[in-house]
Design a protein around this motif. Structure first.
Motif, PDB file in Angstrom:
ATOM      1  N   VAL A   8       3.706  -8.973  11.192  1.00  0.00           N
ATOM      2  CA  VAL A   8       4.971  -8.909  10.759  1.00  0.00           C
ATOM      3  C   VAL A   8       4.837  -9.146   9.214  1.00  0.00           C
ATOM      4  N   ILE A   9       5.499  -8.098   8.600  1.00  0.00           N
ATOM      5  CA  ILE A   9       5.484  -8.224   7.229  1.00  0.00           C
ATOM      6  C   ILE A   9       6.703  -7.690   6.624  1.00  0.00           C
ATOM      7  N   ASN A  10       7.115  -8.331   5.286  1.00  0.00           N
ATOM      8  CA  ASN A  10       8.003  -7.728   4.366  1.00  0.00           C
ATOM      9  C   ASN A  10       7.571  -7.580   2.950  1.00  0.00           C
ATOM     10  N   GLY A  11       8.342  -7.317   1.877  1.00  0.00           N
ATOM     11  CA  GLY A  11       7.850  -7.546   0.808  1.00  0.00           C
ATOM     12  C   GLY A  11       7.087  -8.604   0.091  1.00  0.00           C
ATOM     13  N   ARG A  13       5.841 -11.525   2.254  1.00  0.00           N
ATOM     14  CA  ARG A  13       4.970 -12.321   3.199  1.00  0.00           C
ATOM     15  C   ARG A  13       4.380 -11.442   4.545  1.00  0.00           C
ATOM     16  N   ALA A  14       3.391 -11.713   4.781  1.00  0.00           N
ATOM     17  CA  ALA A  14       2.663 -11.181   5.995  1.00  0.00           C
ATOM     18  C   ALA A  14       2.133 -12.238   6.887  1.00  0.00           C
ATOM     19  N   ARG A  15       2.564 -12.034   7.984  1.00  0.00           N
ATOM     20  CA  ARG A  15       2.227 -12.889   9.186  1.00  0.00           C
ATOM     21  C   ARG A  15       1.394 -12.395  10.198  1.00  0.00           C
ATOM     22  N   PHE A  16       0.278 -12.951  10.849  1.00  0.00           N
ATOM     23  CA  PHE A  16      -0.558 -12.425  11.776  1.00  0.00           C
ATOM     24  C   PHE A  16      -0.549 -13.188  12.895  1.00  0.00           C
ATOM     25  N   PHE A  40       0.861 -14.213   1.299  1.00  0.00           N
ATOM     26  CA  PHE A  40       2.225 -14.092   0.362  1.00  0.00           C
ATOM     27  C   PHE A  40       1.626 -13.120  -0.910  1.00  0.00           C
ATOM     28  N   ASN A  41       2.918 -12.553  -1.203  1.00  0.00           N
ATOM     29  CA  ASN A  41       2.727 -11.539  -2.211  1.00  0.00           C
ATOM     30  C   ASN A  41       3.509 -12.241  -3.502  1.00  0.00           C
ATOM     31  N   PRO A  42       2.488 -13.030  -4.487  1.00  0.00           N
ATOM     32  CA  PRO A  42       2.913 -13.686  -5.412  1.00  0.00           C
ATOM     33  C   PRO A  42       3.885 -12.861  -6.489  1.00  0.00           C
ATOM     34  N   VAL A  43       3.646 -11.315  -6.620  1.00  0.00           N
ATOM     35  CA  VAL A  43       4.271 -10.644  -7.615  1.00  0.00           C
ATOM     36  C   VAL A  43       5.641 -10.618  -7.182  1.00  0.00           C
ATOM     37  N   LYS A  44       6.094 -10.698  -5.829  1.00  0.00           N
ATOM     38  CA  LYS A  44       7.369 -10.467  -5.663  1.00  0.00           C
ATOM     39  C   LYS A  44       8.270 -11.928  -5.820  1.00  0.00           C
ATOM     40  N   GLU A  45       7.360 -13.057  -5.997  1.00  0.00           N
ATOM     41  CA  GLU A  45       7.810 -14.217  -6.234  1.00  0.00           C
ATOM     42  C   GLU A  45       8.624 -14.241  -7.942  1.00  0.00           C
ATOM     43  N   ALA A  88      -4.675  -6.051   0.881  1.00  0.00           N
ATOM     44  CA  ALA A  88      -4.966  -7.507   1.187  1.00  0.00           C
ATOM     45  C   ALA A  88      -4.758  -7.626   2.653  1.00  0.00           C
ATOM     46  N   ILE A  89      -3.512  -6.945   3.236  1.00  0.00           N
ATOM     47  CA  ILE A  89      -3.050  -7.298   4.539  1.00  0.00           C
ATOM     48  C   ILE A  89      -3.952  -6.275   5.395  1.00  0.00           C
ATOM     49  N   ALA A  90      -4.475  -5.188   5.108  1.00  0.00           N
ATOM     50  CA  ALA A  90      -5.614  -4.472   5.304  1.00  0.00           C
ATOM     51  C   ALA A  90      -6.979  -5.076   5.668  1.00  0.00           C
ATOM     52  N   ASN A  91      -7.254  -5.802   4.853  1.00  0.00           N
ATOM     53  CA  ASN A  91      -8.488  -6.484   4.921  1.00  0.00           C
ATOM     54  C   ASN A  91      -8.435  -7.849   5.699  1.00  0.00           C
ATOM     55  N   GLU A  92      -7.126  -8.493   5.718  1.00  0.00           N
ATOM     56  CA  GLU A  92      -6.991  -9.641   6.780  1.00  0.00           C
ATOM     57  C   GLU A  92      -7.154  -8.788   8.140  1.00  0.00           C
ATOM     58  N   ILE A  93      -6.583  -7.809   8.445  1.00  0.00           N
ATOM     59  CA  ILE A  93      -6.587  -7.162   9.790  1.00  0.00           C
ATOM     60  C   ILE A  93      -7.899  -6.915  10.123  1.00  0.00           C
ATOM     61  N   VAL A  94      -8.872  -6.348   9.311  1.00  0.00           N
ATOM     62  CA  VAL A  94     -10.013  -5.998   9.550  1.00  0.00           C
ATOM     63  C   VAL A  94     -10.796  -7.366   9.824  1.00  0.00           C
ATOM     64  N   ASN A  95     -10.554  -8.349   8.980  1.00  0.00           N
ATOM     65  CA  ASN A  95     -11.355 -10.002   9.414  1.00  0.00           C
ATOM     66  C   ASN A  95     -10.915 -10.149  10.670  1.00  0.00           C
TER      67      ASN A  95
END
Length: 160
Positions: A8-11, A13-16, A40-45, A88-95
């Motif tokens: 579940v993702i927005n600009g 945050r991504a939650r798995f 967390f996407n630090p750039v959006k903050e 980063a989201i793709a890498n986490e999904i792969v892990n």
């Protein structure tokens, strides 16, 4: 039950979450979504001068108070930041796939982010992984509410 990963993702945050059976199915209803990790996407903050040298964009004052519009390239930078977050989201999904042996992935994201994710995530995932997506921002919901919403859309099985 086959393993399901819900991202579940927005600009920002991504939650798995994974679909898990209850420990005592005779006494508990299930299955349930269990959250494993958040990114967390630090750039959006960051805002204004924290991210850019000048907070104003696309204007330059000429002689005689005439403004001249120009492209300062911010949109390209923003697109690159989104691609990095998607990576980063793709890498986490792969892990998670390596440890949980995921058979089905549900990508739930804002429409714009979902487009970026499709480009970045799909090439990195195994070919036998079934991928479904939904253009919706559910990131602020609790796992139980996410489950209820996805079950109503027939994306997850009904609770027993």
């Amino acid at each position: 039950m086959n393993q399901v990963l819900v991202a579940v993702i927005n600009g920002t945050r991504a939650r798995f979450l994974t679909l898990e059976q209850p420990e005592l199915p005779e006494y508990e209803s299930g299955p349930n979504l269990v959250e494993h990790k958040s990114l967390f996407n630090p750039v959006k903050e960051l805002q204004g001068k924290e991210l850019w040298a000048s907070v104003k964009t696309g204007r330059n004052q000429g002689q005689g108070s005439q403004a001249h519009a120009y492209d300062d390239g911010r949109q390209e930078h923003i697109n690159e930041f989104e691609r990095r977050f998607a990576g980063a989201i793709a890498n986490e999904i792969v892990n998670i796939n390596k440890s949980k042996r995921i058979q089905r992935l549900l990508l739930i994201a804002e429409p714009h982010i979902l487009g970026v994710l499709r480009e970045v995530v799909a090439p990195l995932l195994p070919k036998n992984l079934q991928i479904q997506d939904l253009a919706k921002d559910l990131c602020k919901l609790k796992p139980k509410d996410i489950y209820e919403y996805l079950a109503n859309k027939n994306l997850l099985p009904a609770r027993k």
